[in-house]
Structure formats: structure tokens, C-alpha cells
Design an enzyme around this catalytic site. Sequence first.
Site, PDB file in Angstrom:
ATOM      1  N   ASP A 127       9.451  -0.460 -75.579  1.00  0.00           N
ATOM      2  CA  ASP A 127      10.375  -1.184 -74.726  1.00  0.00           C
ATOM      3  C   ASP A 127      11.723  -0.461 -74.766  1.00  0.00           C
ATOM      4  O   ASP A 127      11.958   0.430 -75.584  1.00  0.00           O
ATOM      5  CB  ASP A 127      10.506  -2.642 -75.185  1.00  0.00           C
ATOM      6  CG  ASP A 127      10.878  -3.572 -74.037  1.00  0.00           C
ATOM      7  OD1 ASP A 127      11.402  -3.084 -73.021  1.00  0.00           O
ATOM      8  OD2 ASP A 127      10.652  -4.782 -74.166  1.00  0.00           O
ATOM      9  N   TYR A 128      12.596  -0.852 -73.889  1.00  0.00           N
ATOM     10  CA  TYR A 128      13.864  -0.178 -73.613  1.00  0.00           C
ATOM     11  C   TYR A 128      14.657   0.108 -74.900  1.00  0.00           C
ATOM     12  O   TYR A 128      15.060  -0.802 -75.603  1.00  0.00           O
ATOM     13  CB  TYR A 128      14.679  -1.067 -72.690  1.00  0.00           C
ATOM     14  CG  TYR A 128      15.789  -0.413 -71.928  1.00  0.00           C
ATOM     15  CD1 TYR A 128      15.603  -0.040 -70.602  1.00  0.00           C
ATOM     16  CD2 TYR A 128      17.025  -0.199 -72.501  1.00  0.00           C
ATOM     17  CE1 TYR A 128      16.635   0.536 -69.865  1.00  0.00           C
ATOM     18  CE2 TYR A 128      18.058   0.381 -71.781  1.00  0.00           C
ATOM     19  CZ  TYR A 128      17.854   0.747 -70.464  1.00  0.00           C
ATOM     20  OH  TYR A 128      18.880   1.310 -69.743  1.00  0.00           O
TER      21      TYR A 128
END
Length: 748
Positions: free
Chosen positions: A289-290
Amino acid sequence: MKRIITVLGAALVLFGTTATAFCQKKTAAVDPVDQRVEALLAKMTTEEKIGQMTLFTSDWDVTGPTIRAGYADDIKSGKCGAIFNAHTAAYTRKLQEIAVKQTRLHIPLLFGYDVIHGYKTIFPIPLGESASWDLPLMERSAHVAGEEAAAAGLHWTFAPMVDISRDPRWGRCMEGAGEDTYLGSAIAKARVRGFQREIGEQQGVLACIKHFAAYGAAQAGRDYNTVDMSEIMLREVYLPPYKAGIDAGAATIMTSFNELNGVPASANHFLLTDILRKEWGFKGFVVTDYTSIAEMVQHGNVANEKEAGEASLKSGVDMDMQSAIFYKYTAQSLAEGKVTMAQINQATRRILRQKFLLGLFEDPYRFSDVNREKAVLLNDEHLGFARDAARKSCVLLKNEGQVLPLSKAKTVALIGAMANSQADMMGAWSGAGEAKDCVTLLTGLTAKAAKVIYAKGCNVEGDDRSGFTEAVNAANQADVVVVVAGETRDMTGEASSKTNIGIPGVQTELIQELMKTGKPVVVVLMNGRPITFPWIAEHANAILEAWWGGSQAGNGIAEVLYGDYNPAGKLPMTFPRNVGQVPIFYNAKRTGRPSDIDPNNHYASKYLDSPETPQYSFGFGLSYTTFQYSDMSVDKTTFAMKEPLQASIKVTNTGNFDGEEVVQFYVRDLVGSLTRPVKELKGFKKIMLKRGESQTVTFKLTSDDLRFYHTDMKHYAEPGDFDIMIGGNSTDVKKVRVALTPARTIKP
């Protein structure tokens, strides 16, 4: 993905196999795609391989899509193999031309985007759509979303989110399927199949199961927070939906922000290698994820970003989203012997394989067709289906005195800021959807009612009561009052956790003033999480949970309010009476001092200031008609290991409307070597009954359905007594006791 795409030279041959086969099936013969991957891998430099492991975002400015110059240079030099937040057919083609025409090896880019509940045509939020308990509907909505995304140049969606959530304080519960493992697993399969259907014909996109793992159990319901649980809880409650999505063929999986057992998920070898790869045999690639690799420094399990990258790669991460850790440090880590070329090759291999399977090496622009884009986005078929999804997601919570359905001859006072807010119809995570394309409830009701008098009444937030008088005046001129209350679209979603999950502002006060007029008051709730509204629950004449219904929300809700569609939705999450009950869920375990034995016992497990029961239980939802359940029958009361038992019940529509009912099947293990939940969902069937019609519904139960994890992490059933239950929700059920014979215990 749904089919195996085998490339022979420049030809693309499509085989009609299952989604699982497309991504993961092993074949006896040498796979031509694997051969091509290995041939390309042998030509690549270390820098180019690391580039394939790097995912950067595109920027969009006010005049349209643009990309930072530095990213364009990275694409040209082969240092970036995938881009997210870049979409539309024209723009993706522009970026793809850089990769294909200006790089040494001409490796095409992979384009990803958060297509959570629609790309341009927006469907109800996933939690709301889950309330339909309609698996074909959810599969089709994911397929439409994938078809539109593919037409806009995208190859990959960061969905579905399959995290089990028992805590409505957590804002991201709106992205998932709620609190139940069985329902969540079924929905995970449906949505993966939908996204990846017909991907070989550019009518689908790669799915990405997220967030691995147990992100929905963040402590205190606070986003990005720590997760801490037993391995038994992890395996029984939280892991099965991820496994279900992978079994359905999900091509990719995303790590979560949280830690588990003291190790952030993006460097958790237990999750990414031991379970995902070794136990489950996952063959796709893992993306973070980011910036979650970089965030490991703040978690405190590594000293710096370089160590974070090394830990992630060694643990099983293949692609780094946005943090640029692989980009900056992996070559140095390789030179120092901290990571191996075999690890880099494996990550690159998994990513390249998906690009070959998508057919991007044959035609890098096959997803960037502006003519197809114009024909597909927001077409009439998609909008019609979005309307159906909106109405099927509605849950009727109360209908005192049969106020609903409304008469089309009556004047309606429509009150509430969100009743005329196009943006709020979309909800959070609305893809490339635009407010201008959304139908409000004001528009939907106006098309049906004899007369609609609209008044805003008050804002969703704040204490401004100056609009109360106008709203009360409108109510006095009408036959019935419809009030829209709840949350705006930015109050639930990522980074939107709350400690107060009540209806904000003075909306409840407005409803209290409207109730004083003596007119029937129907409350339509729009929200992205279970919310608390005790006064409204007690006093309103009718309550319809409509969530955020998407592009066609106004039309869909109006059809429900007027009886053009009889609501059949059932809650996928428990609605508490107050936030102090949280977490509250239907399949809790029984305590040693349960309050139901002696409610007057001061020392029972209960609250001094509130019932321990919820406002509305999991699986609850009313209809304009009524359903009568007969006593349950079973074909045997004792059954052996692996022997099927059948439980049947007759359901009769005893009301005045045709309607659908979700018949739910629960089981309770009365005595186990480890304590068991008070009930667990093991099946459901959605049936349609005309008024006066009956149907017998049958469920099958075997010892496989009764397995649970033991302290040795083995998964098997134990003999003993079980209560099997069938009903229209998790509380109101018919019950029969049966016994699983102790002939032997089945172990793996």
C-alpha cells in the site's frame, strides 16, 4: 484474471478456463508465457528489473492529467514499470508510448487505479452493496466497473477490499463486506470474478485483494493503527476472505499498513511467504500500500529506509507503491549482499508475467481505445444496472403502521441537505465519477410524487438551526415527511475514523421538530458505516438505510419508497445502540456470566447504562410484506463425519406484496475443546416469493462446515452437539439440535 492467455510469437490465443487457472494453474508442459518472461529477464539490467518493481503515481492538475517531469524521465530510463492514478484512454496511451518507444527493451507500463465501486458509473459503496446479499449482482457490478476501467486505459484495480471489520469507528469499513467471514468470503470471490471476467477481451482488469492482513482489526478503530490478535483469531475470522479471493483467481494482493505480531505487514515473512506463498500457493505478485515500506521506519522495526526495503523484498514484496525505496536502495543492497539477485528476479518475473498475460507485449495500447471508451462509460445499460444496485442495497429498518410504501397521490415534504447533494450520492472512493452525473433523491422523488416541497432544514454538520422553520412549514403543507440524514461522503473512508458515530450536527433535533407536526416521518439514512441514532430508532415512523447509493441513488431510493421495488436488504454489520458497545458483532463468544440466564444478576456480563443487545442485529432487514417460517426439519438428528445433513424450512409470503427474502443458516457448536461463537453463518439463499406463495429452502451441513482451528493450528471438526438455526436475521431463528457422532475426528 479469468483466462489463460498463451502467446505464440505475435499471436494471442485465448483459452476459456477459470479465473484460478488463468493466474495460478500449473501445467505439465512448459508454459510459453514463462519462456518469454525468462527470455526477457535475461536481457534486463539490474536497474531495469528494479524499475519493474517500482510503482509511481501520476499527478492530475486543474486542466487535465499530467505527470511530473521526473516520472516521465524515470519511464524513459526504465526505472518505473507501473503507474497509478493515470487514466483515460488518451492519457494512458501517451504514457505508454514513452515506455514502448523510448526505452531500451520496450516493456509496456501497467496502469492501476482505485476502482472501488465503479469507475465512471458509480455503484453503492461496497458495504452498502453487501447489504443486498446478492452475489450475482455484486459480481456484475464489479464486472461493469472493470469494463469501464479497462475502456479508460486501465489494467488493474486496487480492489476488492476484503478486510473483516467489527468496528464502525474505522472509516474504511465502507470499502468492505462487513463483519462476517462467511459472507465476506463469498463476496470476495464474486467481486474478483467480476473484475477479472473477460479480461482477455479488454473487458476486465486485474483484481488486487487488500489489505493483507487483518487491517479491519485496527485497534480503537483508528486507521493505520496496530493490530494484535491470536493466530487462531487471525486464521478463523480474518484470513479466509483473502484466501477466497485468491482461490477465485486474484492476480495481485496488497499489503496492509498495520503491523501484526510486532512486524509491519510489508515486511511480514509469516504473512507474505509462509501463508501466502507456501500454504496458499499464490502465484501472482504482491504490491505494498501507499508508502508503507517507508513507514516501517516510523513503526520502529527498522532503522532507516534502506533496511525497510531489504526487509520487504526478503519477506515477499514484489512491487513498491510510491515510496521509491526499491528505486533508491535495492541496487546498493544487492551490492552489499543484503538482498539477492534471485529475490529481484523472482519479483520481476511475477510482474512481467501479468503484463504478458494481459497481452500488452502484443499490443501495448489495447486498453487505450478512445472509441470504446466513449461507447462504454456511463452507457444506458450500466446506468440501469446502477439503479437496480442502489435499490437492492437499501435496508428497511422500521415501518411502523405501514407508512411505506408511499402513495404517489400524496404531497411529500423532502427535508435534508443530502437530499439534493449530487456529490454525496457517490460516497467515498468514487473512482472517476462526477457529481454532475448523479441523481439526487430530490430528482428521484420529483419524478414520482404528485408534489414535492423541498427544504434543506440544516447542514449535515454545525449548529445552525435557522432553516428549521422553513422545514417545519414544508412538513405542515405535506401529507408525509421524508428526511435525509446521516454523514457526508467525506466522513467515512480512509483516514476518516471517528469516536462519535452518531448522526452529526443538529439533524436529530430537526427530526424531533418535524415529528411534532404530527405528520408521518420517514428517515432515509445516508452513511458509510453503522451509525447510532437511538432517538430516531424509537420515534421515527419509518427508517430506510440507503448508504451512499452511487450514480443512480436518487432513482433507486425513490423506487423503494414508492414500492416499485420491495426492499430486501439485510445488514452486513451490526448497528450498535451507542459507541460504548463497540466492538459489537453477532458471532461473539459466550462469557462465563451471560446475562440471559438471570437478567437481574448484578454480576452478569452487562452494562449499567445500556442493554448489551444492538440496535439492529447482523442480517436484519424488513420488507413491505411479511414472511412466515415453519418449524425446521432435518433428515437426521445424528450424522457422521463427512456425512451430509440436510435442514429444510418452509418460508411463506404472508403479506400483501411480492418480495424477496434472504434466508440465513447459522450453526452453534455447544461444547468444544476451545470456546466457540454463539452462532456462525454457514449459508444463505435469496429467494423471491409472490404474495401467498411458499418455498421450501434446504441447506446442507457436513463436518467440513464445523471445522475450527485448535491450539496446534490444525483445522478439524470435533464430535458433539450442535444447534442449527434458520431465519431471516441472526436473532429471530428456528432451531434444531443435532449431533455429530464421535466415530473419529477428521484431521488434514
